[in-house]
Design a protein around this motif. Sequence first.
Motif, short mmCIF file in Angstrom:
data_model
loop_
_atom_site.label_atom_id
_atom_site.label_comp_id
_atom_site.label_asym_id
_atom_site.label_seq_id
_atom_site.Cartn_x
_atom_site.Cartn_y
_atom_site.Cartn_z
N PHE A 128 0.82 -1.21 0.00
CA PHE A 128 0.00 0.00 0.00
C PHE A 128 0.85 1.27 0.00
O PHE A 128 0.32 2.37 0.08
N ILE B 8 -11.20 2.71 -3.31
CA ILE B 8 -11.48 1.51 -2.53
C ILE B 8 -11.12 0.24 -3.31
O ILE B 8 -10.81 -0.81 -2.73
N GLU C 127 -2.16 -3.37 -9.89
CA GLU C 127 -2.64 -2.03 -9.55
C GLU C 127 -2.59 -1.09 -10.75
O GLU C 127 -3.50 -0.29 -10.98
N LYS D 52 -8.42 -0.31 -4.97
CA LYS D 52 -7.04 -0.68 -4.67
C LYS D 52 -6.97 -1.52 -3.40
O LYS D 52 -6.22 -2.51 -3.32
N THR D 53 -7.76 -1.13 -2.41
CA THR D 53 -7.78 -1.89 -1.16
C THR D 53 -8.31 -3.30 -1.39
O THR D 53 -7.75 -4.28 -0.88
#
Length: 519
Positions: free
Chosen positions: A195, A411, A398, A413-414
């Motif tokens: 992250f 969100i 990503e 990406k999470t």
Amino acid sequence: MQNIVDFFNGLVWSPPLVYGLLAVGLYFSLRMRFFQIRHFKEMIRLMFQGEKSPVGISSFQAIAVSLSGRVGTGNIVGVATAIFIGGPGAIFWMWLIAFLGAGSAFVESTLAQIYKQNEDNQYRGGPAYYIEKGIGGKIGKIYAVIFALVTILATGFLLPGIQSNSIAGSMTNSFPMPHWVVGAGLVLLVGIVIFGGIKSIANVATAVVPFMAVVYVIVAIIVVIINIQDVPAMFGLIFRSAFGMEQQFGGIVGGMIAIGVQRGIYSNEAGQGTGPHAAGAAEVSHPAKQGLVQSFSVYVDTLFVCTATALMILMTGMYNVSDGGDGFIVDSGVYQESPGGERNYSGTVAYTQAGLDNAFHGQETFNPDFVGFGSYFITFALLFFCYTTILAYYYIAETNLVYITRGRWPIMKTLLGLMLVLSAFYGTVSTAGLAWDMGDLGVGLMAWLNVIAILILQKPALRALKDFEQQKKQKGSGKFAIYRPDEGEVKNAGFWHHDYPERLRQEDYQYPGEDIPKK
């Protein structure tokens, strides 16, 4: 699940893909007059040139990220699997696909640079971007979205399990711990870094990958020195087996070529479409520079690291070769226990571990109860290699997610990160066969889509190399090469048409040691 994966793998990894990858690599090598030999010294020099900016990483960081994706379980477990299925001759075909694959790697990485763009204050590039901009229109957009979706599925879900499965296998060979414990620890280590974005991943990769690759090759050299008298015979075995001249392996030539190319592509990723993502994030003054650097990473992966593994396995005789059924052409007795406790004689990390134990401790026969230097060293090598590969997979997934969402819905990406770590955890407790088959499916799907794309879009990349060579000849060094494409010849390369010329006027972006002429 296994039957479904096997069915689709049979379609994807058909002879047209296997021989097509060899043919495409040969075609590009011929078109560029075997640049991988002519510009070998330039590749090394450019790798350490050190260009970077607030939105781009350096060439060395880019190659470290690419190598973190390339140098992983394919270099250790994949080589053992290739020998198990195709015999020693499979190594020759891995070498060949690496040499020819450098051509594909140059084209795809150069295209990633030509069509890169600035998103979220960092460069983004890769097949989805060059497919959309290079092909153009609705067809280009649809093709790009398909590639992006396949890549998210492959690198975010299918491929991480191979790396984590290899980590778990090697850890439990060396340390008495359940596979789920390894999985839980891996989830924590991956989650801490992914992250943080490309710069965080690049920093970890730059610190870990070069060091481990050098140490790994040094250990292989020591094994060669210990067994120096066997070197001529071993290389003779590889070459004779590759062309069916070794009677023992004469009946498996077709499978040998297929697995050699398949494992070679999985290992060095040339033409697969993963390397261009890191290449597009680099800061360079000419796309061909990064293309050359990325080509060199193919050499590092296969000709150095994979060869190191092959030497350690073949010189010590610690390997099995399947006859295609339940029997063995060669049976050294090496096996590894799967998560369920059954004996698994397929190509696994146990071959490399047993080979090193043979070299350093005189363990001439496989002893599952003996844990020596080889077991520990390969365990930690796999841990670092596979860990950084999983990080690279997240960045690739990503980048394609950002391409599809255009930066909206953060969100996602999470959720992508959660999917990846769950896939990695599942890989630690699943069987090795299923993990590898799922990974092969992901690699094959990406390779099909990307190879077709770079064949369609090859002209800008070939022109870029020609332009770089002309400037290098005029100025005496490729260091000073500046890319200024004509908008009529290279359409939709917005960064090089508008952003970069503007940056050349700003002294803040002058590269160290370069006197860049203002346009």
